[in-house]
Motif scaffolding. Structure first.
Motif, PDB file in Angstrom:
ATOM      1  N   LEU A 174      58.727  15.003  50.686  1.00 37.45           N
ATOM      2  CA  LEU A 174      58.012  15.263  49.433  1.00 37.45           C
ATOM      3  C   LEU A 174      58.924  15.909  48.406  1.00 37.45           C
ATOM      4  O   LEU A 174      58.934  15.528  47.232  1.00 37.45           O
ATOM      5  N   ARG A 175      59.734  16.886  48.851  1.00 43.98           N
ATOM      6  CA  ARG A 175      60.645  17.588  47.939  1.00 43.98           C
ATOM      7  C   ARG A 175      61.688  16.636  47.364  1.00 43.98           C
ATOM      8  O   ARG A 175      61.971  16.654  46.157  1.00 43.98           O
ATOM      9  N   GLU A 176      62.261  15.796  48.227  1.00 45.14           N
ATOM     10  CA  GLU A 176      63.270  14.842  47.759  1.00 45.14           C
ATOM     11  C   GLU A 176      62.669  13.832  46.785  1.00 45.14           C
ATOM     12  O   GLU A 176      63.297  13.458  45.796  1.00 45.14           O
ATOM     13  N   THR A 177      61.443  13.410  47.054  1.00 46.88           N
ATOM     14  CA  THR A 177      60.786  12.425  46.186  1.00 46.88           C
ATOM     15  C   THR A 177      60.496  13.004  44.818  1.00 46.88           C
ATOM     16  O   THR A 177      60.716  12.357  43.783  1.00 46.88           O
ATOM     17  N   LEU A 178      60.007  14.242  44.787  1.00 50.38           N
ATOM     18  CA  LEU A 178      59.645  14.858  43.512  1.00 50.38           C
ATOM     19  C   LEU A 178      60.871  15.210  42.680  1.00 50.38           C
ATOM     20  O   LEU A 178      60.879  15.036  41.458  1.00 50.38           O
ATOM     21  N   THR A 179      61.917  15.721  43.332  1.00 49.50           N
ATOM     22  CA  THR A 179      63.119  16.109  42.579  1.00 49.50           C
ATOM     23  C   THR A 179      63.951  14.902  42.172  1.00 49.50           C
ATOM     24  O   THR A 179      64.680  14.954  41.175  1.00 49.50           O
ATOM     25  N   GLY A 180      63.855  13.812  42.938  1.00 51.21           N
ATOM     26  CA  GLY A 180      64.668  12.635  42.630  1.00 51.21           C
ATOM     27  C   GLY A 180      63.893  11.496  42.010  1.00 51.21           C
ATOM     28  O   GLY A 180      64.272  10.328  42.139  1.00 51.21           O
ATOM     29  N   VAL A 181      62.770  11.858  41.323  1.00 52.23           N
ATOM     30  CA  VAL A 181      61.880  10.821  40.797  1.00 52.23           C
ATOM     31  C   VAL A 181      62.579   9.885  39.815  1.00 52.23           C
ATOM     32  O   VAL A 181      62.312   8.681  39.776  1.00 52.23           O
ATOM     33  N   LYS A 219      57.310   5.615  49.073  1.00 53.02           N
ATOM     34  CA  LYS A 219      55.918   5.656  49.551  1.00 53.02           C
ATOM     35  C   LYS A 219      55.871   5.419  51.052  1.00 53.02           C
ATOM     36  O   LYS A 219      55.119   6.075  51.785  1.00 53.02           O
ATOM     37  N   ASP A 220      56.687   4.462  51.510  1.00 53.84           N
ATOM     38  CA  ASP A 220      56.744   4.163  52.944  1.00 53.84           C
ATOM     39  C   ASP A 220      57.299   5.347  53.733  1.00 53.84           C
ATOM     40  O   ASP A 220      56.815   5.661  54.824  1.00 53.84           O
ATOM     41  N   ARG A 221      58.351   6.007  53.176  1.00 59.69           N
ATOM     42  CA  ARG A 221      58.920   7.198  53.833  1.00 59.69           C
ATOM     43  C   ARG A 221      57.875   8.289  53.981  1.00 59.69           C
ATOM     44  O   ARG A 221      57.723   8.894  55.048  1.00 59.69           O
ATOM     45  N   ALA A 250      56.146   9.781  57.448  1.00 59.84           N
ATOM     46  CA  ALA A 250      56.160  11.216  57.792  1.00 59.84           C
ATOM     47  C   ALA A 250      54.747  11.766  57.882  1.00 59.84           C
ATOM     48  O   ALA A 250      54.429  12.577  58.774  1.00 59.84           O
ATOM     49  N   ASN A 251      53.886  11.328  56.971  1.00 62.08           N
ATOM     50  CA  ASN A 251      52.492  11.788  56.954  1.00 62.08           C
ATOM     51  C   ASN A 251      51.745  11.292  58.190  1.00 62.08           C
ATOM     52  O   ASN A 251      50.990  12.043  58.824  1.00 62.08           O
ATOM     53  N   HIS A 252      51.960  10.016  58.544  1.00 64.15           N
ATOM     54  CA  HIS A 252      51.321   9.443  59.732  1.00 64.15           C
ATOM     55  C   HIS A 252      51.815  10.135  60.997  1.00 64.15           C
ATOM     56  O   HIS A 252      51.035  10.368  61.940  1.00 64.15           O
TER      57      HIS A 252
END
Length: 576
Positions: free
Chosen positions: A195-202, A215-217, A221-223
Motif C-alpha cells: 500500500l505504501r509503495e503504491t501510494l508514494t509511487g502513484v 491492483k493485482d499486487r 497481499a490482501n487475499h
C-alpha cells in the motif's frame, strides 16, 4: 509480553484500584444468589412478605454497589490501557529515532509503522481486558466453586468433570492459533508495504500503465492476509458454540440431579436455584478466560515484534565522554576510509583520503554507483565506517555526539524531503528560532523568493504531504533554504541542483559563493557545469578516488573525469 509490563509501573495505583473494584464487584455478584435462595426458602415458602422485601432491598443495594464498582473499574482499566499504549508508542518512536539507516533497512519502514500502530493496539486491548475480564474471571470462577460446594458438595462433582474438559479445549485452540496470529502480523506488514509503495509511487505507476499490476499486487497481499484471518476465525468459531453446548448440558445435569435431591428432601428449591446461578457464573468465567485466550496469542505475537524493536541496539552511539572541539571552521578530513553496507560482498568505498577546507568548494563527481552519496552520508554519521578516520575540526566524528556533529552541518539530500505545514515552517526546520527576516534572506539566496511570492499566501502557503503541490526544482530550493537558514560550518549538497535549470543553477551558485565563503562546501553533482569552478574536484570510480584537482588539472591527468566531461560538454566548452 511480561517485559512490556514494566511500562505499567507509573500506573500501579490505578491498576491496584481497578483490581480492588473488580474484587468488590465479584463479591457482590457471588452474594446475590445466596440472598435469592433465602428469599425462596424462607420468604416464599413461609409466606413472610416482610422478609422478602427486606432481603430484596438488600439485594438492590448490593447490586447497585456492584454496578458502580464495575463502571469505575472499567474507567480505570481503559484509562490505564490507553496511557500504557501512549507510553509504548512514545518509547517505540524514540528508539526508532536512534536507529541508524542500517536498522531501518533491517526492520523495514512498513514493519515499524505496523509495530507502532497495530501491534501496540493489540497490547492495549489485552491490558484493558486483563484489568477487567482477566482479573474477574478467576475471582468469579474460584468464588463460584466455593459457593456451589457450600450449597451442595455432591452436586458440585459435576463441575469437577466439566472444568478440565473446557480448560483442555482452550489450551488446544490456543496452541493452534498462536503461530497463525504471528503469521497474520507478518502478512499485515506485507500489505502495508504494498500500500505504501503504491501510494508514494502513484505517478510512476500511472506513467507506465501499471495500475492493474499494482491492483493485482494489493489483491494478492490482501487475499493472503484474509485467508490467514479466516483460518484463525474458523478455529475460534468452534470454541463459542462448543462452550455453549457444554454449558447447556451442564445446566441440564444440575437440574436433573438437583430435582432428585429436592424430591429426596436433601436439598431445597432455593439452594438449587442458587446452585444453578453459581454454575452459570463459573461457566461465564470460563467463557471470559476463553476470550482472553483468543486475545493473548495475537498480543503475544505483537509483544515479540515490539520487543524486537526495543532489543535492537543502535549501531551508532554517542561516546560516553565527548570532547569539545577547539576550532569552529568546518575542516573535514578523510583518512583511509573504507565502508561496506551490511551483507555486501565488496566495500562501497575503499581507502578514501582527502581534505575539504573552509572557504573552499569541494566537489564530488563520478559514474552511477561510484559511491558519491554514500561518501556524503558518512560525514553526518548516518553510517559508521569499517576502517579509517573521518575528522571534523581535527576530531574523529565517533568521538563527538551526534547532536553536536550534525549541528555543524547544513544537509541538502539528493531527494528533497518536505514536511506537511507552511513554507516558513519547512525553512525553520533548519533553525527552530529563525526570525522571518532570516527565513526571507535564506529563501532569497536559494532563489526561492520569486515562486514563494507568487503563491497565494506567500510564506504561509501550505505544503501538501510530500510536497506534491511543488515542482522538483521548487522543493530543491526550499531544501537549500532550510540548510542556509542555520548558517552551519559545513554545507553538504548531495546532487541538490539536478532539478534546476541552468540559469537558476548559475544564479544560485553565485549567491552561495558569497553566503558560504567562511564555511566548507561539499557538492555532489552529476552535471559538470555545476562543479566546474570548484576549488577541488574529487573523481570517484568504483568506490575509489580516480583523481583530485581542479577542472583543468583533471582534464590533463584523469581519464575518468575526461570521459565524464566529454559526455556532457563540447570540445569548445572543454577548452574554455
Amino acid at each position: 509480553m511480561i517485559k512490556l509490563l514494566r511500562y505499567l509501573k507509573p500506573y500501579r495505583l490505578s491498576v491496584l484500584s481497578a483490581l480492588g473494584l473488580v474484587f468488590l464487584q465479584v463479591i457482590a455478584e457471588l452474594f446475590l444468589p445466596t440472598l435469592m435462595a433465602d428469599i425462596v426458602d424462607i420468604g416464599v415458602v413461609t409466606g413472610n412478605t416482610s422478609y422478602i422485601f427486606k432481603v430484596g432491598a438488600i439485594m438492590m443495594i448490593i447490586a447497585l454497589v456492584g454496578t458502580l464498582c464495575a463502571v469505575y473499574a472499567s474507567y480505570l482499566s481503559s484509562k490505564t490501557a490507553m496511557a500504557f499504549g501512549r507510553d509504548l508508542r512514545s518509547q517505540m518512536f524514540e528508539r526508532a529515532e536512534d536507529f541508524s539507516l542500517n536498522e531501518f533497512n533491517k526492520i523495514g519502514t512498513s514493519s515499524l509503522i505496523t509495530r507502532t500502530t497495530n501491534d501496540i493496539t493489540q497490547m492495549q486491548q489485552v491490558v484493558m481486558m486483563s484489568l477487567g475480564m482477566m482479573a474477574r474471571a478467576p475471582m468469579m470462577g474460584i468464588g463460584g466453586i466455593i459457593m456451589a460446594v457450600s450449597k451442595n458438595a455432591t452436586l458440585s462433582l459435576i463441575i469437577v468433570f466439566v472444568v478440565p474438559v473446557i480448560t483442555l479445549g482452550i489450551v488446544v485452540v490456543a496452541k493452534k492459533v498462536t503461530p497463525l496470529f504471528k503469521l497474520m502480523q507478518t502478512k499485515l506488514d506485507n500489505l502495508n508495504q504494498v500500500l505504501r509503495e503504491t501510494l508514494t509511487g502513484v505517478r510512476v505507476i500511472r506513467a507506465f500503465n501499471r495500475v492493474e499490476h499494482e491492483k493485482d499486487r494489493f489483491k494478492e497481499a490482501n487475499h493472503d492476509l484474509t485467508s490467514t484471518s479466516i483460518k484463525v476465525t474458523k478455529i475460534m468459531a468452534v470454541m463459542m458454540p462448543a462452550m455453549s453446548l457444554i454449558f447447556n448440558f451442564t445446566t441440564i445435569a444440575v437440574i436433573w440431579f438437583g430435582a432428585t435431591r429436592i424430591d429426596n428432601g436433601t436439598m431445597q428449591v432455593g439452594d438449587l436455584m442458587a446452585f444453578i446461578q453459581y454454575v452459570m457464573q463459573i461457566m461465564f468465567a470460563l467463557i471470559m478466560l476463553s476470550m482472553m485466550f483468543v486475545m493473548f496469542p495475537r498480543a503475544s505475537a505483537s509483544a515479540v515484534r515490539i520487543n524486537e524493536v526495543f532489543d535492537t541496539i543502535p549501531e551508532i552511539k554517542d561516546p560516553l565522554k565527548s570532547r569539545a572541539t577547539h576550532t569552529r571552521d568546518g575542516l573535514i578530513e578523510f583518512k583511509h576510509v573504507t565502508f561496506s553496507y551490511p551483507g555486501a560482498e565488496h566495500p562501497v568505498l575503499k581507502d578514501i583520503s582527502f581534505t575539504a577546507r573552509p572557504n573552499k568548494i569541494t566537489a564530488i563527481i563520478g559514474g552511477t554507483g561510484s559511491g558519491k552519496s554514500t561518501l556524503v552520508n558518512l560525514i553526518p554519521r548516518f553510517y559508521d565506517i569499517d576502517s579509517g578516520h573521518i575528522l571534523v575540526n581535527g576530531m574523529d566524528i565517533r568521538e563527538m555526539t551526534q547532536k553536536s556533529l550534525r549541528g555543524k552541518i547544513g544537509f541538502v539530500p539528493q531527494r528533497a524531503v518536505l514536511f506537511t505545514g507552511t513554507i516558513a515552517d519547512n525553512i525553520k526546520y533548519g533553525k527552530e528560532n529563525a526570525t522571518m527576516e532570516e527565513i526571507q534572506y535564506a529563501s532569497e539566496i536559494a532563489q526561492a523568493t520569486d515562486f514563494i511570492s507568487n503563491m497565494k499566501d506567500g510564506f504561509d502557503s501550505v505544503i501538501a504531504q510530500g510536497g506534491t503541490n511543488l515542482s522538483g526544482g521548487q522543493k530543491q530550493r526550499l531544501s537549500i533554504a532550510r540548510a542556509l537558514v542555520r548558517r552551519p560550518e559545513i554545507y553538504l549538497f548531495d546532487d541538490s541542483f539536478s532539478a534546476l535549470d541552468f540559469k537558476t543553477d548559475s544564479k544560485l551558485r553565485g549567491a552561495l559563493k558569497n553566503e558560504t565563503k567562511n564555511a566548507t562546501q561539499i557538492i555532489v553533482a552529476q552535471r559538470v557545469t555545476t562543479i566546474i569552478d570548484a576549488d577541488q574536484i574529487i573523481v570517484l570510480d568504483k568506490g575509489q578516488i580516480a583523481g583530485i584537482g581542479t577542472h583543468k588539472e583533471l582534464l590533463k591527468t584523469c581519464d575518468v573525469y575526461r570521459e565524464i566531461v566529454s559526455s556532457q560538454l563540447s570540445e569548445e566548452e572543454m577548452a574554455q
